[in-house]
Design a protein around this motif. Structure first.
Motif, PDB file in Angstrom:
ATOM      1  N   PRO A  60     -40.372   6.493 -10.086  1.00 48.98           N
ATOM      2  CA  PRO A  60     -40.356   7.812  -9.446  1.00 48.98           C
ATOM      3  C   PRO A  60     -39.990   8.911 -10.435  1.00 48.98           C
ATOM      4  O   PRO A  60     -39.193   8.708 -11.350  1.00 48.98           O
ATOM      5  CB  PRO A  60     -39.286   7.678  -8.356  1.00 48.98           C
ATOM      6  CG  PRO A  60     -38.407   6.574  -8.817  1.00 48.98           C
ATOM      7  CD  PRO A  60     -39.266   5.638  -9.616  1.00 48.98           C
ATOM      8  N   ILE A  61     -40.601  10.073 -10.267  1.00 45.45           N
ATOM      9  CA  ILE A  61     -40.274  11.243 -11.079  1.00 45.45           C
ATOM     10  C   ILE A  61     -39.513  12.217 -10.190  1.00 45.45           C
ATOM     11  O   ILE A  61     -40.064  12.769  -9.241  1.00 45.45           O
ATOM     12  CB  ILE A  61     -41.551  11.917 -11.626  1.00 45.45           C
ATOM     13  CG1 ILE A  61     -42.393  10.908 -12.413  1.00 45.45           C
ATOM     14  CG2 ILE A  61     -41.198  13.121 -12.485  1.00 45.45           C
ATOM     15  CD1 ILE A  61     -43.763  11.447 -12.802  1.00 45.45           C
ATOM     16  N   VAL A  62     -38.247  12.386 -10.481  1.00 44.95           N
ATOM     17  CA  VAL A  62     -37.396  13.240  -9.651  1.00 44.95           C
ATOM     18  C   VAL A  62     -37.752  14.706  -9.892  1.00 44.95           C
ATOM     19  O   VAL A  62     -37.820  15.151 -11.043  1.00 44.95           O
ATOM     20  CB  VAL A  62     -35.907  12.994  -9.962  1.00 44.95           C
ATOM     21  CG1 VAL A  62     -35.025  13.886  -9.095  1.00 44.95           C
ATOM     22  CG2 VAL A  62     -35.565  11.521  -9.741  1.00 44.95           C
ATOM     23  N   PRO A  63     -38.001  15.475  -8.845  1.00 43.28           N
ATOM     24  CA  PRO A  63     -38.391  16.880  -9.029  1.00 43.28           C
ATOM     25  C   PRO A  63     -37.214  17.749  -9.450  1.00 43.28           C
ATOM     26  O   PRO A  63     -36.047  17.417  -9.187  1.00 43.28           O
ATOM     27  CB  PRO A  63     -38.892  17.287  -7.641  1.00 43.28           C
ATOM     28  CG  PRO A  63     -38.143  16.400  -6.704  1.00 43.28           C
ATOM     29  CD  PRO A  63     -37.966  15.090  -7.428  1.00 43.28           C
ATOM     30  N   ASN A  64     -37.514  18.855 -10.109  1.00 48.42           N
ATOM     31  CA  ASN A  64     -36.485  19.843 -10.424  1.00 48.42           C
ATOM     32  C   ASN A  64     -36.017  20.504  -9.130  1.00 48.42           C
ATOM     33  O   ASN A  64     -36.839  20.912  -8.305  1.00 48.42           O
ATOM     34  CB  ASN A  64     -37.025  20.917 -11.364  1.00 48.42           C
ATOM     35  CG  ASN A  64     -37.318  20.370 -12.742  1.00 48.42           C
ATOM     36  OD1 ASN A  64     -36.974  19.244 -13.062  1.00 48.42           O
ATOM     37  ND2 ASN A  64     -37.979  21.168 -13.566  1.00 48.42           N
ATOM     38  N   ARG A  65     -34.715  20.611  -8.978  1.00 45.95           N
ATOM     39  CA  ARG A  65     -34.172  21.237  -7.781  1.00 45.95           C
ATOM     40  C   ARG A  65     -34.409  22.748  -7.850  1.00 45.95           C
ATOM     41  O   ARG A  65     -34.327  23.369  -8.915  1.00 45.95           O
ATOM     42  CB  ARG A  65     -32.673  20.947  -7.673  1.00 45.95           C
ATOM     43  CG  ARG A  65     -32.076  21.258  -6.304  1.00 45.95           C
ATOM     44  CD  ARG A  65     -30.669  20.702  -6.193  1.00 45.95           C
ATOM     45  NE  ARG A  65     -30.085  20.980  -4.892  1.00 45.95           N
ATOM     46  CZ  ARG A  65     -30.259  20.238  -3.809  1.00 45.95           C
ATOM     47  NH1 ARG A  65     -31.027  19.155  -3.888  1.00 45.95           N
ATOM     48  NH2 ARG A  65     -29.691  20.551  -2.657  1.00 45.95           N
ATOM     49  N   ASN A  79     -30.312  24.654 -13.165  1.00 51.16           N
ATOM     50  CA  ASN A  79     -30.365  23.285 -13.684  1.00 51.16           C
ATOM     51  C   ASN A  79     -30.382  23.312 -15.206  1.00 51.16           C
ATOM     52  O   ASN A  79     -30.926  24.239 -15.801  1.00 51.16           O
ATOM     53  CB  ASN A  79     -31.633  22.576 -13.196  1.00 51.16           C
ATOM     54  CG  ASN A  79     -31.793  22.626 -11.697  1.00 51.16           C
ATOM     55  OD1 ASN A  79     -30.864  22.312 -10.963  1.00 51.16           O
ATOM     56  ND2 ASN A  79     -32.967  23.018 -11.232  1.00 51.16           N
ATOM     57  N   TYR A  80     -29.790  22.306 -15.823  1.00 50.70           N
ATOM     58  CA  TYR A  80     -29.890  22.145 -17.273  1.00 50.70           C
ATOM     59  C   TYR A  80     -30.001  20.663 -17.594  1.00 50.70           C
ATOM     60  O   TYR A  80     -29.558  19.804 -16.827  1.00 50.70           O
ATOM     61  CB  TYR A  80     -28.690  22.772 -17.989  1.00 50.70           C
ATOM     62  CG  TYR A  80     -27.397  22.037 -17.811  1.00 50.70           C
ATOM     63  CD1 TYR A  80     -26.954  21.097 -18.747  1.00 50.70           C
ATOM     64  CD2 TYR A  80     -26.589  22.270 -16.699  1.00 50.70           C
ATOM     65  CE1 TYR A  80     -25.764  20.417 -18.582  1.00 50.70           C
ATOM     66  CE2 TYR A  80     -25.397  21.607 -16.530  1.00 50.70           C
ATOM     67  CZ  TYR A  80     -24.986  20.676 -17.474  1.00 50.70           C
ATOM     68  OH  TYR A  80     -23.804  19.999 -17.299  1.00 50.70           O
ATOM     69  N   PRO A 244     -41.589  20.904  -8.016  1.00 49.27           N
ATOM     70  CA  PRO A 244     -40.221  21.440  -7.971  1.00 49.27           C
ATOM     71  C   PRO A 244     -39.875  21.963  -6.580  1.00 49.27           C
ATOM     72  O   PRO A 244     -40.743  22.367  -5.804  1.00 49.27           O
ATOM     73  CB  PRO A 244     -40.252  22.590  -8.994  1.00 49.27           C
ATOM     74  CG  PRO A 244     -41.441  22.322  -9.851  1.00 49.27           C
ATOM     75  CD  PRO A 244     -42.429  21.610  -8.993  1.00 49.27           C
ATOM     76  N   GLY A 245     -38.581  21.966  -6.265  1.00 45.30           N
ATOM     77  CA  GLY A 245     -38.121  22.498  -4.993  1.00 45.30           C
ATOM     78  C   GLY A 245     -38.303  24.000  -4.915  1.00 45.30           C
ATOM     79  O   GLY A 245     -38.450  24.688  -5.931  1.00 45.30           O
TER      80      GLY A 245
END
Length: 663
Positions: A60-65, A79-80, A244-245
């Motif tokens: 799974p590729i976790v999306p940027n919040r 985010n960083y 992304p979110g």
């Protein structure tokens, strides 16, 4: 004697044996052939899939919040990227403690890191990768990479971390994220889009991070990766990228937020500022506050104990979870009710002797000797308790309840945060449902009197008080209060308003609204907050309030010096400005601050000066407030005491006294 064998018989027996052996051989080959057919034909698809799974791994590729901004584009949550050292317990071949000791020779692993790791391991599945150190430096990454062959099951991962750059500013609004625990995992399993959280380690825990979790999280992507027998990735076969979110654009003005938080100094309390025409929450202050960055990777025990056990309750979101008697800030709404229900005209007045008798119970005004002749204007400007004792008695508890309910008193506003309390707007029906015994269920007329001055059973949140003030300022047009103004698609940049239209309208006569607004302007020009707003470059409307925290003995005078600081009166203030075209409506509670005019109104003045004029306070607002003494009056007896009197003989006891609010 010589034995002769029967050649024919022997030959026949041999032939049968040969046939049996041949049949057995054929049966064995037939079984093998059938098995080959079963495996190669009927089970071909299943085994091909299993073979592919051994060769191909779905990652799974976790999306940027999504990011969080204030109304002017200031980043409040970002985010960083950083490196983490992670251990997968199922792949460890040696003792875990020994492994950690060896790792600590390469990379510093503090006792706090070890405790956190063990706690996470208890909450996680055995095959999951668990971080033991976060935010590694480049030097630490290089040192481990060289020695990686010594530590099977240990990897360095690049991950995104949440950051709240302003620290404790607006912490109760933004909230925070944290690692998914067992309770979160169970909640995720029950969600319709639970598969979207594959590979996700963090979830919103409080504030807007939690209530807008689905918007902020984004859509998880996937990679098909070919892996070696040792489990290492060889090449990527296909990729579906993560989305992304969405971003949240708040209604909060973070600079106004800073001004108010600084103005509070070391005092405890809450302030809510709303734009009446839209329902935008401009400032949401709960003091004291906390640093949400402490919670992202799991708060250490010492910090948790300090926050959780503090008498100041920094984790309490006071604007929605704290309930307080409104005190005299309730009087403008009572005055409006009197006009709308035909109980009073603006010119109609009373002669105030400084008290009101109901049966044998004496309800005293804060001003000894009374205010003389008091009409509706003077009742608000000079905050005459006697006027509202009489008015409450005439209106009755249900009449008050029915008029106040549409203004949001004692109702959930539907603000976009969790844990909102309803507060308490009393009625005869409420009391029947709240108590068990027939005597307790009965509403006594003596209990109604104190409601007129915002005491008794009345308990509202600072949000409800600001909401009602905004409705009044907006001429009865109700806009749902909200903290998120716009949801922005992070890919297309398309924006959607969260509250695009009004909720409803309260049918109020404009001439009555104008009269009440004028009385509140009088408060700032010649009334209880006139000194605070002297020299203001705008005209504001306001009302001070002081509400008791505890009751005191009959005939005993209130003296702040003789009362513990946390038991002193709360200071309140409501306001909107400019009075003719309101752009901002405010409510404030300063816990144990004393008089509303002294402790609460000055903070509101600073807020209005900044928001309307751009002026920042010059003085240092960190100095702790010392309440003035109130030597000339006693605090209003608590509702519980009045109830005890009433229940004993069906009414207030002879000779009992109740003292009204002092501004």
């Amino acid at each position: 004697m010589t034995e002769f064998k029967n050649a024919e018989r022997e030959l026949s027996l041999f032939r049968w044996r040969l046939i049996i052996v041949a049949l057995l051989v054929l049966a064995c080959f037939g079984g093998l052939l059938a098995r080959v057919v079963w495996l190669q034909v009927y089970k071909h698809a299943d085994y091909v899939a299993q073979a592919e799974e051994n060769r191909v791994s779905i990652v799974p590729i976790v999306p940027n919040r999504g990011l969080i901004y204030d109304r002017n584009g200031v980043v409040l949550a970002s985010n960083y990227s950083a490196y983490t050292l992670e251990i997968t317990p199922s792949k460890i071949r040696t003792d875990l403690d020994s492994l950690i000791e060896e790792l600590s020779g390469l990379i510093e692993i503090a006792p706090r890191d070890r405790k956190k790791f063990k706690k996470l391991m208890e909450e996680s599945k055995n095959f999951e990768s668990i971080p033991i150190r976060t935010r590694l430096t480049d030097e630490e990454v290089a040192r481990f990479t060289v020695q990686r062959f010594r530590f099977p099951g240990v990897e360095i991962q690049a991950r995104l971390f949440r950051q709240y750059p302003l620290g404790d500013v607006a912490a109760h609004v933004i909230g925070f994220i944290g690692r998914i625990n067992q309770r979160d995992a169970k909640r995720i399993e029950e969600m319709e889009d639970s598969a979207n959280y594959n590979g996700t380690d963090y979830i919103g825990k409080e504030g807007l991070e939690k209530s807008y979790e689905k918007e902020l999280h984004g859509q998880t992507g996937y990679e098909e990766v070919e892996v070696s027998a040792g489990g290492r990735a060889v090449r990527t076969l296909s990729r579906t990228g993560a989305t992304p979110g969405n971003n949240l654009i708040l209604s909060i003005d973070i600079e106004l937020q800073k001004v108010v938080e600084q103005a509070f100094g070391n005092q405890r309390g809450a302030l809510v500022a709303i734009e009446p025409s839209t329902g935008d929450v401009l400032a949401w202050v709960s003091r004291p506050s906390f640093d949400p960055n402490l919670f992202v990777e799991g708060i250490d025990q010492q910090s948790w104990d300090e926050l959780n056990n503090s008498l100041d309750r920094p984790l309490l979101n006071r604007p929605i979870s704290g309930t307080y008697p409104p005190g005299s800030t309730y009087k403008p709404f009572m005055a409006l009710a009197a006009l709308e229900l035909g109980k009073r005209t603006p010119q109609q007045g009373i002669s105030d002797p400084g008290y009101f008798y109901f049966g044998n119970h004496k309800f005293r005004d804060d001003k000894e000797g009374g205010h003389g002749f008091v009409d509706l204007y003077r009742s608000v400007v000079h905050s005459c308790d006697t006027y509202y004792y009489i008015l409450a008695n005439e209106m009755g508890v249900d009449g008050i309840h029915d008029f106040m309910k549409p203004f949001g008193f004692g109702q959930l506003t539907g603000i976009d945060l969790e844990h909102e309390k309803r507060g308490l707007l009393p009625s005869t029906e409420w009391k029947r449902n709240a108590y068990k015994s027939p005597q307790q269920k009965k509403w006594y007329a003596g209990e109604t009197i104190s409601l007129g001055i915002g005491q008794g059973y009345n308990h509202f949140t600072p949000l409800q008080l600001a909401y009602a003030t905004a409705i009044l300022a907006n001429n009865g047009v109700v806009m749902k209060p909200h903290l998120v103004k716009v949801i922005e698609n992070s890919v297309t940049r398309e924006r959607k308003l969260t509250v695009p239209k009004e909720s409803y309208r309260i049918p109020l006569k404009q001439e009555n609204l104008d009269i009440i607004k004028q009385t509140m302007v009088g408060v700032t020009r010649e009334g209880t907050s006139a000194k605070v707003f002297a020299g203001a470059e705008y005209v504001s409307a306001g009302k001070t309030g002081t509400a008791q925290v505890i009751g005191i003995k009959q005939n005993e005078k209130y003296n702040a010096k003789l009362i513990a600081e946390r038991l002193r009166d709360n200071a309140l203030y409501i306001a909107f400005a400019p009075a003719d075209k309101p752009r901002i409506a405010v409510s404030i509670v300063v816990e144990n601050g004393g008089f509303g005019a002294q402790a609460a109104a000055p903070i509101v003045r600073k807020a209005l000066d900044f928001y309307l004029l751009g002026k920042r306070p010059v003085e240092n607002a960190e100095k702790k407030h010392a309440p003035l003494l109130r030597e000339d009056s006693a605090a209003l007896r608590s509702a519980a005491e009045l109830k005890a009197d009433d229940e004993s003989d069906g009414g207030p006891k002879p000779g009992a006294e109740t003292v009204g609010n002092k501004e």
